[in-house]
Enzyme design. Structure first.
Site, PDB file in Angstrom:
ATOM      1  CB  CYS A  50      -0.943   0.001   1.195  1.00 54.50           C
ATOM      2  SG  CYS A  50      -0.106  -0.070   2.792  1.00 54.50           S
ATOM      3  CG  ASN A  51       2.668   2.913   3.030  1.00 51.31           C
ATOM      4  OD1 ASN A  51       1.848   3.772   2.758  1.00 51.31           O
ATOM      5  ND2 ASN A  51       2.772   2.390   4.234  1.00 51.31           N
ATOM      6  CD  GLN A 116       1.586  -5.473   6.812  1.00 48.78           C
ATOM      7  OE1 GLN A 116       1.413  -4.386   7.354  1.00 48.78           O
ATOM      8  NE2 GLN A 116       0.671  -6.020   6.036  1.00 48.78           N
ATOM      9  CE  LYS A 197      -4.560   2.765   8.493  1.00 44.91           C
ATOM     10  NZ  LYS A 197      -3.840   3.549   7.454  1.00 44.91           N
TER      11      LYS A 197
END
Length: 434
Positions: A50-51, A116, A197
């Protein structure tokens, strides 16, 4: 051959650009062979999160390989290269190698030291092998990077401590119950107001700290159900907003994380439900605040807001920066190890040619000697004589090969290879370049 990486990340591109270059796992099966079909690209590995999107390549010609990769990216994004180029970074050889080491170690992450990303690097390596994109060089590079990522997390403490508002809130709660009551979070009834979130992260960190009795309260029950699906083993209890005050009165710790513009919890509505003997901890991570300032006037309520968490976050971020410096030193060792391996590949063709030539001479001379000794003697003693000649050859070649592989100075090693090629009239069939 050269290694390069072309990519973009949260540091270089907004989400509206990053999302156009996201490559889902299901697309890798076709994307990787497509990239490898370009004339100057030999190997490919794609790290897509995602980044970030980072494409690592081994190219036979650096400029041409990068042009081919950039052309692919502009076609994938549907953005002209002139507009996409300012968002891209391009790193070559040692810079590309160090970058992957830093990524695997969590030093290039939005949250410094997050864990992660190492799992994502492992997945990139696995899928690269599965779809025939990764060859000898990238296989070694990713293995070295994974080793580096593990070392950073085992030999430094960069992966511990709060580095976000949610993790800081949970850490603060744990610190308070340990200080006040000498226990963990396990025996406490915990409520979270909100299901966004931040609340999802609260659940994640609470479970990691041992919490077991967690309730989620949200205006939309559907959103709360979606949150709960992410933690199927946690047995989260779901409530509607109409149950808020009853739930708060039954809880020991309440986290608030909603988009409400006015306080949800005030002195007046808490006074009406709390028993005088009931101690309640409120941790508000919302801006605007969900908990009114006047709740501090209640003797049995301990209230904290986002400003109280900043010190926890800053303290951990600062300590992580120091750990990042230690981690950088470890990564430099892994970069050096990869560099030694990479440079040693230059000696392979020379060593192979030298051994092949000497082996050919040995076989020819052995055949001559055996023919002169006669068939009866040759058949009886051939194995002994062959072992003798092989032993002599191996001992003669041993020191030159060891010294050539061990030589770390590039120019000295190349001079040695050129000398061997000239003295033994070797044809390696390769050109050596930086």
């Amino acid at each position: 051959m050269n290694i390069a990486v072309v990519g973009l990340s949260h540091k270089t591109a907004p989400v509206e650009v990053r999302e156009k270059l996201s490559i889902p796992e299901a697309q890798l099966e076709t994307v990787m062979p497509h990239l490898c079909s370009y004339p100057h690209i030999e190997e490919v590995a794609i790290l897509s999160t995602c980044n970030r999107l980072e494409v690592y390549i081994v190219t036979t010609e650096t400029d041409a390989g990068i042009r081919e990769l950039c052309q692919f990216l502009t076609e994938k994004a549907g953005i002209p290269l002139a507009k996409l180029r300012p968002h891209l970074f391009i790193l070559l050889y040692q810079d590309a190698v160090m970058h992957l080491m830093r990524v695997a170690g969590g030093l290039d992450s939005l949250v410094l030291g997050e864990g992660q990303i190492l799992a994502q690097v492992k997945t990139t390596h696995k899928l690269g092998q599965q779809h025939k994109g990764i060859g000898r060089l990238l296989n070694k590079l990713f293995k070295q990077a994974i080793t580096a990522g593990k070392r950073v997390r085992t030999e430094t403490s960069i992966g511990t401590g709060a580095v976000s508002i949610s993790s800081a809130a949970v850490e603060l709660a744990q610190q308070k119950v340990e200080t006040l009551y000498g226990t963990s979070l396990t025996p406490y009834k915990i409520a979270i107001i909100g299901a966004g979130k931040m609340s999802r992260l609260l659940v994640k960190h609470l479970l990691a700290k041992g919490a077991v009795d967690i309730s989620i309260l949200n205006r939309s029950t559907k959103r709360a159900e979606e949150l709960a699906k992410g933690f199927p083993k946690a047995e989260l209890k779901l409530h509607s907003l109409s149950d808020m005050m009853t739930l708060v009165a039954q809880s020991d710790i309440v986290f608030t994380s909603t988009g409400a513009t006015e306080p949800l919890l005030t002195r007046s509505n808490l006074e009406g439900v709390l028993q005088t003997s009931h101690s309640l901890m409120l941790i508000d991570i919302s801006v605007p605040r969900n908990v009114a300032a006047d709740v501090d006037e209640l003797e049995t309520v301990h209230s904290f807001n986002v400003d109280d968490l900043k010190a926890v976050v800053a303290q951990n971020q600062e300590s992580r920066r120091k750990m990042a410096m230690e981690a950088q030193e470890l990564l430099e060792e892994d970069v050096a190890a990869f560099d030694i391996w990479w440079r040693s590949l230059e000696t392979v063709s020379t060593i192979s040619s030298l051994r092949s030539k000497v082996e050919t001479i040995r076989e020819q001379e052995l055949e001559k000697a055996l023919s002169r000794l006669g068939s009866e003697f040759a058949e009886k003693h051939q194995e002994v004589i062959e072992a003798l000649t092989r032993g002599i050859v191996n001992k003669i070649l041993h020191d030159p090969m060891v010294q050539l592989r061990a030589q770390q100075d590039i120019e000295t090693r190349r001079l040695a290879m050129e000398s061997l090629q000239m003295l033994f009239n070797l044809d390696t069939g390769e050109q050596f370049s930086s």
